[in-house]
Write an enzyme that holds these catalytic residues in place. Structure first.
Site, PDB file in Angstrom:
ATOM      1  N   ASP A  39       0.863  -1.192   0.000  1.00 10.67           N
ATOM      2  CA  ASP A  39       0.000   0.000   0.000  1.00 10.67           C
ATOM      3  C   ASP A  39       0.892   1.231   0.000  1.00 10.67           C
ATOM      4  O   ASP A  39       1.808   1.345   0.795  1.00 10.67           O
ATOM      5  CB  ASP A  39      -0.937   0.030   1.213  1.00 10.67           C
ATOM      6  CG  ASP A  39      -2.198   0.839   0.925  1.00 10.67           C
ATOM      7  OD1 ASP A  39      -3.301   0.267   0.976  1.00 10.67           O
ATOM      8  OD2 ASP A  39      -2.085   2.051   0.633  1.00 10.67           O
ATOM      9  N   TYR A 172     -13.452   5.731 -13.809  1.00 13.98           N
ATOM     10  CA  TYR A 172     -13.340   4.510 -12.989  1.00 13.98           C
ATOM     11  C   TYR A 172     -14.002   3.319 -13.690  1.00 13.98           C
ATOM     12  O   TYR A 172     -13.429   2.221 -13.763  1.00 13.98           O
ATOM     13  CB  TYR A 172     -14.005   4.810 -11.646  1.00 13.98           C
ATOM     14  CG  TYR A 172     -14.077   3.679 -10.667  1.00 13.98           C
ATOM     15  CD1 TYR A 172     -12.952   3.243  -9.982  1.00 13.98           C
ATOM     16  CD2 TYR A 172     -15.300   3.056 -10.393  1.00 13.98           C
ATOM     17  CE1 TYR A 172     -13.036   2.220  -9.058  1.00 13.98           C
ATOM     18  CE2 TYR A 172     -15.394   2.041  -9.462  1.00 13.98           C
ATOM     19  CZ  TYR A 172     -14.262   1.621  -8.795  1.00 13.98           C
ATOM     20  OH  TYR A 172     -14.350   0.613  -7.877  1.00 13.98           O
ATOM     21  N   LYS A 176     -12.351  -0.176 -14.889  1.00  8.49           N
ATOM     22  CA  LYS A 176     -12.825  -1.450 -14.347  1.00  8.49           C
ATOM     23  C   LYS A 176     -13.331  -2.379 -15.453  1.00  8.49           C
ATOM     24  O   LYS A 176     -13.213  -3.602 -15.346  1.00  8.49           O
ATOM     25  CB  LYS A 176     -13.906  -1.203 -13.296  1.00  8.49           C
ATOM     26  CG  LYS A 176     -13.379  -0.554 -12.005  1.00  8.49           C
ATOM     27  CD  LYS A 176     -12.278  -1.387 -11.363  1.00  8.49           C
ATOM     28  CE  LYS A 176     -12.029  -1.037  -9.906  1.00  8.49           C
ATOM     29  NZ  LYS A 176     -10.877  -1.775  -9.344  1.00  8.49           N
TER      30      LYS A 176
HETATM   31  N1  LIG Z   1     -15.809  -0.835  -1.690  1.00  7.12           N
HETATM   32  C1  LIG Z   1     -16.578  -1.273  -2.681  1.00  7.12           C
HETATM   33  O1  LIG Z   1     -17.808  -1.463  -2.536  1.00  7.12           O
HETATM   34  C2  LIG Z   1     -15.971  -1.576  -4.013  1.00  7.12           C
HETATM   35  C3  LIG Z   1     -16.836  -1.874  -5.079  1.00  7.12           C
HETATM   36  C4  LIG Z   1     -16.292  -2.233  -6.313  1.00  7.12           C
HETATM   37  C5  LIG Z   1     -14.912  -2.261  -6.452  1.00  7.12           C
HETATM   38  N2  LIG Z   1     -14.105  -1.918  -5.411  1.00  7.12           N
HETATM   39  C6  LIG Z   1     -12.656  -1.972  -5.629  1.00  7.12           C
HETATM   40  O2  LIG Z   1     -12.049  -2.668  -4.553  1.00  7.12           O
HETATM   41  C7  LIG Z   1     -10.710  -2.204  -4.391  1.00  7.12           C
HETATM   42  C8  LIG Z   1     -10.469  -1.813  -2.948  1.00  7.12           C
HETATM   43  O3  LIG Z   1     -11.267  -0.675  -2.656  1.00  7.12           O
HETATM   44  P1  LIG Z   1     -11.668  -0.229  -1.171  1.00  7.12           P
HETATM   45  O4  LIG Z   1     -13.129   0.050  -1.224  1.00  7.12           O
HETATM   46  O5  LIG Z   1     -11.124  -1.177  -0.192  1.00  7.12           O
HETATM   47  O6  LIG Z   1     -10.913   1.200  -1.108  1.00  7.12           O
HETATM   48  P2  LIG Z   1      -9.860   1.830  -0.039  1.00  7.12           P
HETATM   49  O7  LIG Z   1      -9.656   3.228  -0.439  1.00  7.12           O
HETATM   50  O8  LIG Z   1     -10.341   1.538   1.342  1.00  7.12           O
HETATM   51  O9  LIG Z   1      -8.524   0.978  -0.269  1.00  7.12           O
HETATM   52  C9  LIG Z   1      -7.713   1.135  -1.396  1.00  7.12           C
HETATM   53  C10 LIG Z   1      -6.270   1.141  -0.957  1.00  7.12           C
HETATM   54  O10 LIG Z   1      -5.429   1.223  -2.136  1.00  7.12           O
HETATM   55  C11 LIG Z   1      -4.314   2.029  -1.814  1.00  7.12           C
HETATM   56  N3  LIG Z   1      -3.731   2.567  -3.049  1.00  7.12           N
HETATM   57  C12 LIG Z   1      -4.226   3.561  -3.841  1.00  7.12           C
HETATM   58  N4  LIG Z   1      -3.406   3.784  -4.877  1.00  7.12           N
HETATM   59  C13 LIG Z   1      -2.362   2.915  -4.749  1.00  7.12           C
HETATM   60  C14 LIG Z   1      -1.202   2.652  -5.539  1.00  7.12           C
HETATM   61  N5  LIG Z   1      -0.939   3.360  -6.654  1.00  7.12           N
HETATM   62  N6  LIG Z   1      -0.344   1.678  -5.140  1.00  7.12           N
HETATM   63  C15 LIG Z   1      -0.599   0.978  -3.997  1.00  7.12           C
HETATM   64  N7  LIG Z   1      -1.681   1.200  -3.214  1.00  7.12           N
HETATM   65  C16 LIG Z   1      -2.552   2.153  -3.590  1.00  7.12           C
HETATM   66  C17 LIG Z   1      -4.879   3.119  -0.906  1.00  7.12           C
HETATM   67  O11 LIG Z   1      -3.849   3.734  -0.127  1.00  7.12           O
HETATM   68  C18 LIG Z   1      -5.904   2.338  -0.081  1.00  7.12           C
HETATM   69  O12 LIG Z   1      -5.351   1.900   1.158  1.00  7.12           O
HETATM   70  C19 LIG Z   1     -10.536  -1.067  -5.393  1.00  7.12           C
HETATM   71  O13 LIG Z   1      -9.967  -1.565  -6.581  1.00  7.12           O
HETATM   72  C20 LIG Z   1     -11.958  -0.639  -5.652  1.00  7.12           C
HETATM   73  O14 LIG Z   1     -12.084   0.027  -6.874  1.00  7.12           O
HETATM   74  C21 LIG Z   1     -14.603  -1.572  -4.200  1.00  7.12           C
END
Ligand SMILES: NC(=O)c1ccc[n+]([C@@H]2O[C@H](COP(=O)([O-])OP(=O)(O)OC[C@H]3O[C@@H](n4cnc5c(N)ncnc54)[C@H](O)[C@@H]3O)[C@@H](O)[C@H]2O)c1
Length: 302
Positions: A39, A172, A176
């Site tokens: 991260d 986004y 995706k």
């Molecule tokens: N939360 C949801 O309902 C949901 C739905 C669909 C998809 N997603 C996908 O799930 C994944 C996780 O999302 P989340 O909801 O846990 O978000 P989040 O923001 O809680 O976690 C994402 C993490 O990625 C890290 N990050 C960002 N850019 C980075 C980089 N360049 N290199 C390394 N780390 C990096 C951030 O510091 C953060 O800790 C993402 O790909 C998101 O698009 C989430």
């Protein structure tokens, strides 16, 4: 039930300092895996911070008796992605599972979306998936060519925003949807090295969704908290295990206690004129095609 289904497996989880990625890292460690917790510690919009969430997750895993190492590279940086893969190999002696999960959002209607907002979001998700996969695949190809057995996994993270579309998330959603397509090609290409490639479209309460879906995602006072990010991880851990051999090129929808297989784009039944169409002929043909086809899924937020 064997809860150690990933005993000894070496796993990278990107963006594992928070949210869903953190839940994956903890779940893999609980299933016996050795985990590289990546991260870079960005804000929700990708801005740099001084936070070190990867180190905190490593500390949690180690405190629970597991094995983990932190990596703070940017997954979409070519050399950073290479270093991340090297971290697994140099620390634990190999790589079995790559979970691509890192990313951030900069939501805006397309009519207002800036070039920088497009570039940053497409870069972190789409290039951030390709760069890590590319370096991992190079390692796995080398192992396979050297005659060492490879039973490896890639698990990518897509989203309903990419599969169905989402108002205000053009950048986004495009990234995706790109990840969904990239998963198909990678699955077809990496099979020969002993690597499966699947993707998930999750839904969970994290900082990415808590403002948008605050009410629908709120934790209940008692009973099953369906929107907890921890609910997404069991399927990802199973996909990361050797038990999932043979499952590849699939898109899983995961939310709460539900797992489903998304049905992707399929060839339609053609109307074939046997020659080039005249544009003026196509109105009734398209009307017939639409009538005979299932209606598209609604776009989120439309
Ligand atoms: N939360 C949801 O309902 C949901 C739905 C669909 C998809 N997603 C996908 O799930 C994944 C996780 O999302 P989340 O909801 O846990 O978000 P989040 O923001 O809680 O976690 C994402 C993490 O990625 C890290 N990050 C960002 N850019 C980075 C980089 N360049 N290199 C390394 N780390 C990096 C951030 O510091 C953060 O800790 C993402 O790909 C998101 O698009 C989430």
């Amino acid at each position: 039930m064997d809860n150690q289904i990933c005993a000894g497996r070496i796993v990278i989880v990107t963006g594992a300092g928070r949210g869903i990625g953190r839940a994956h890292a903890l779940a893999f460690a609980a299933a016996g895996a050795r985990v590289v917790v990546n991260d870079v510690g960005t804000a929700l919009d990708g801005a740099a911070t001084t936070e070190t969430p990867a180190q905190q997750v490593v500390a949690e895993i180690v405190a629970a008796g597991g094995e983990a190492v932190a990596n703070g590279d940017d997954v979409a940086d070519w050399e950073g992605a290479r270093r991340l893969v090297r971290t697994a190999i140099d620390t634990f002696g190999g790589l079995d599972v790559l979970v691509n999960n890192a990313g951030f959002v900069r939501d805006r209607m397309l009519v207002n979306l800036g070039e920088d907002e497009w570039d940053a979001v497409v870069r972190v998700h789409l290039k951030g998936h390709f760069a890590t996969m590319r370096h991992a695949a190079e390692y796995w190809r080398g192992e396979s060519k050297a005659g060492r057995p490879v039973d490896a996994r890639v698990i990518n993270t897509s989203s309903g925003a990419g599969l169905q579309g989402s108002v205000g998330q053009g950048n986004y959603g495009a990234a995706k949807a790109g990840i969904a397509g990239l998963t198909l090609t990678a699955a077809a290409e990496f099979g020969r090295y002993g690597v499966t490639v699947n993707a998930i479209a999750p839904a969970a309460r994290t900082r990415m969704t808590e403002t948008v879906f605050a009410e629908t995602m709120a934790a209940p006072e008692d009973g099953f908290d369906a929107m907890a990010p921890e609910n997404v991880s069991p399927l990802v851990v199973w996909l990361g295990s050797t038990e999932s051999a043979g499952v590849t090129g699939r898109m899983f929808e995961v939310e709460g206690g539900k797992v489903a297989l998304a049905q992707g784009w399929r060839h339609g039944v053609p109307v074939d004129r046997g020659a080039r169409w005249n544009p003026a002929e196509l109105g009734p043909v398209v009307a017939e095609l639409i009538e005979k086809s299932p209606a598209p899924e609604p776009v989120y937020g439309a």
